[in-house]
Enzyme design. Structure first.
Site, PDB file in Angstrom:
ATOM      1  N   ARG A  45      -1.550  -4.796   9.329  1.00  0.00           N
ATOM      2  CA  ARG A  45      -2.594  -3.523   7.892  1.00  0.00           C
ATOM      3  C   ARG A  45      -1.107  -3.373   7.590  1.00  0.00           C
ATOM      4  NH1 ARG A  45      -5.802  -1.173  12.991  1.00  0.00           N
ATOM      5  NH2 ARG A  45      -4.397  -0.815  14.837  1.00  0.00           N
ATOM      6  N   GLU A  56      -5.477   3.881   7.542  1.00  0.00           N
ATOM      7  CA  GLU A  56      -4.353   2.365   7.015  1.00  0.00           C
ATOM      8  C   GLU A  56      -5.202   1.503   6.436  1.00  0.00           C
ATOM      9  OE1 GLU A  56      -2.573   1.837  11.787  1.00  0.00           O
ATOM     10  OE2 GLU A  56      -5.401   2.035  11.414  1.00  0.00           O
ATOM     11  N   LYS A  69     -10.879  -3.148   5.115  1.00  0.00           N
ATOM     12  CA  LYS A  69     -11.207  -1.334   5.575  1.00  0.00           C
ATOM     13  C   LYS A  69     -10.208  -0.389   5.327  1.00  0.00           C
ATOM     14  CE  LYS A  69     -11.015  -0.954  10.351  1.00  0.00           C
ATOM     15  NZ  LYS A  69     -12.438  -1.231  11.753  1.00  0.00           N
ATOM     16  N   ASP A 227      -2.769   1.769  19.494  1.00  0.00           N
ATOM     17  CA  ASP A 227      -2.778   1.315  18.133  1.00  0.00           C
ATOM     18  C   ASP A 227      -2.094   1.518  17.185  1.00  0.00           C
ATOM     19  OD1 ASP A 227      -4.123   3.591  17.471  1.00  0.00           O
ATOM     20  OD2 ASP A 227      -6.342   2.328  17.610  1.00  0.00           O
ATOM     21  N   VAL A 293      -5.314  -3.778  18.783  1.00  0.00           N
ATOM     22  CA  VAL A 293      -4.785  -2.582  18.352  1.00  0.00           C
ATOM     23  C   VAL A 293      -6.055  -2.929  16.918  1.00  0.00           C
ATOM     24  CG1 VAL A 293      -2.473  -2.939  18.355  1.00  0.00           C
ATOM     25  CG2 VAL A 293      -3.280  -4.472  17.156  1.00  0.00           C
ATOM     26  N   LYS A 326     -15.550  -8.089 -22.708  1.00  0.00           N
ATOM     27  CA  LYS A 326     -13.789  -7.388 -23.930  1.00  0.00           C
ATOM     28  C   LYS A 326     -14.124  -5.474 -23.848  1.00  0.00           C
ATOM     29  CE  LYS A 326     -11.433 -11.864 -24.275  1.00  0.00           C
ATOM     30  NZ  LYS A 326     -11.131 -12.368 -25.356  1.00  0.00           N
TER      31      LYS A 326
END
Lengths: 343, 343
Positions: A45, A56, A69, A227, A293, A326
């Site tokens: 991550r 994160e 996430k 973690d 983690v 477009k």
């Protein structure tokens, strides 16, 4: 349109399904995805650290779906009446790049973390495990307890937290759910004789929640609180005695308990054990450690599962849908109201 | 609660403000952030490539705010009546990790890309520049035209696209906005004698939209279409003749036109020119090239600016807000309805 599941609907869905059925579905989804590990485009991550915590992004994809996430970790938040960890996630279509689902993941993360912990323990803990010490009874605690009950037949939970109110909260929430609940007066009391020890504490420090003298032969350690860099829960000597299993080695070397160890400290990735490519527990007296983690694939599995469980519902106008792909300018500035949902 | 701006509200806001005022505000926001470049935690974007395109996450933060954008690039989407590029973004509070704003960014990206292009041209193009060739008149075209009118006083736009319908669309949208519009019959016709050449084409290939024989001394090239590995618009010999400016070198080496060049090909980052730390254009006949790929800092600036412009409005229950921050389980499974918005 992008399907939206907020925390209100999430609570409705989970209540409707019930905690154990949803944990069962999540576990099946996780197992299926761990077994096809090599189908995924994996990366550690992307973390943004600050003095107070970390934010994160956790992306992962296979040929059909992309998931990511957004999750934070700010241990000081509880002092402000806020949560340490909040999260939301997105599923998108790999073929078009369009987002399909955006969902709260604070509760879903707690569920998938618990399901992953229990999935690991099902191949690492002794099969006859019945008691679990739960050190740290914050937001993750009840989910862990129920997942271990479901997956391993754990019947006794020994609760310990430095905050007595947090213990009382976990006890009240777990009451009447088929578990014997014991409030321990110390980490040592909780751990002594337990088959499984789960550590789920939140400080962003090199903590030693568990010391080597407390750990007994044959125990399975489920360490979920350490973690990120600088945030660990176990004394390094425990790692020297244990056989250690991780989710995704490149990320765990940075974030896990094993950040304390040299780069050649041996670890096994969980998917290898689930597939039968590597051994899990190899003896009754072995100390096994799941150094968890939280990995992006688990969120992928959770979002995929949620999408099935939730079905149709409210959606968001997160993307403009011009008649002419477009022409982005016209609907906004030349053709009044063309993006409006009522139009 | 997290403030939500969907494509409907975005269109309302932009219509209320008008395209030129909003471009002016975005340009000011971009300039302010480029000038404090060293305050930011920067990283190249995280890309997931597939056969049909790419999905990217673009995070950046300073001490107060964190931003990221989700954006795709799928050239084949227009064949499905879908857009090549869609995007949404999030602003979060670094102190708590909580998301503050989630917003559509498909339209906002077109605006910020145009504002960035014009900001670069304001220090790289000849000051007397009045005409611009616009090669590729898809979703980005009108935004580019107006931004260059605003920032440089461009009065003539020469439009060219292989799709005549796209040219007609851009022409219709730009009509009556104080620009002389010329529909060219070829790239060569559009480029001949133009002060500025903007390339904004979408194919995910090593294309050569511009060849060296077409480029004239003194022109400023604004290449925004080549923005991922394997996707370029310019012949390498043009790069050999030009002085090249990029947003963020580590990302541009992977994604920009300069992916065609050896690693020691010299480039200057735009912020250095804006700060006066490096020269922009150094002579009338110099060919300058802004090899733009789109950088996370531009989205940060755009979201920061949008948040000010938009003010209060609808929000999402993207995060649960339990009364006890350590109790995530209870409000879902023990205390009926505690997350419900109506409760």
């Amino acid at each position: 349109m992008t399907r939206y599941i907020g925390s209100g609907e999430m609570a409705d869905i989970l209540r409707r399904e019930g905690p154990e059925p949803i944990l069962r579905r999540l576990t099946a989804s996780l197992r299926a995805d761990f077994l096809r590990w090599t189908d995924f485009d994996l990366s550690p991550r992307l973390a943004s650290h600050s003095a107070g915590g970390v934010i994160e992004l956790m992306p992962v994809s296979d040929a059909e779906l992309y998931a990511f996430k957004f999750v934070n970790g700010h241990p000081g938040n509880t002092r402000l009446g806020r949560q340490t960890v909040v999260a939301f996630g997105v599923l998108a279509d790999m073929a078009t790049g369009y987002p399909l689902l955006i969902s709260e993941m604070t509760v879903l993360t707690a569920l998938r973390t618990a399901a992953t912990s229990a999935l690991a323990a099902s191949v690492l803990a002794r099969p006859e495990s019945r008691s679990m010490a739960l050190i740290g009874t914050g937001a993750q605690a009840e989910f862990q307890a129920l997942a271990f009950k479901l997956a391993l037949g754990v019947t006794e939970i020994r609760l310990f937290d430095v905050d007595p109110a947090a213990v009382a909260k976990a006890r009240a929430n777990l009451e009447g759910r088929g578990l014997r609940l014991v409030c321990a007066n110390s980490v040592a009391e909780a751990v002594a004789g337990a088959d499984i020890v789960t550590t789920a504490t939140a400080d962003k420090t090199r903590a030693t929640i568990l010391t080597p003298d407390l750990v007994e032969p044959g125990q399975h350690l489920n360490a979920i609180g350490g973690d990120c860099p600088g945030k660990t829960e176990l004394h390094a000597d425990i790692l020297r005695r244990a056989r250690t299993f991780v989710e995704y080695e490149p990320q765990s070397r940075i974030e896990g308990e094993i950040q304390q160890m040299p780069p050649d400290y041996p670890v096994t990735e969980l998917w290898q054990v689930l597939r039968g490519d590597a051994p899990g527990r190899t003896g009754r007296d072995e100390i096994t450690l799941f150094d968890s983690v939280g990995f992006a694939l688990e969120d992928f599995s959770a979002l995929r599962c949620l999408r099935e469980v939730a079905g149709a519902g409210p959606d968001l106008d997160l993307l403009p849908e011009p008649k002419d792909a477009k022409d982005l300018f016209g609907p906004v500035f030349s053709k009044e109201g063309a993006f409006d949902r009522a139009a």
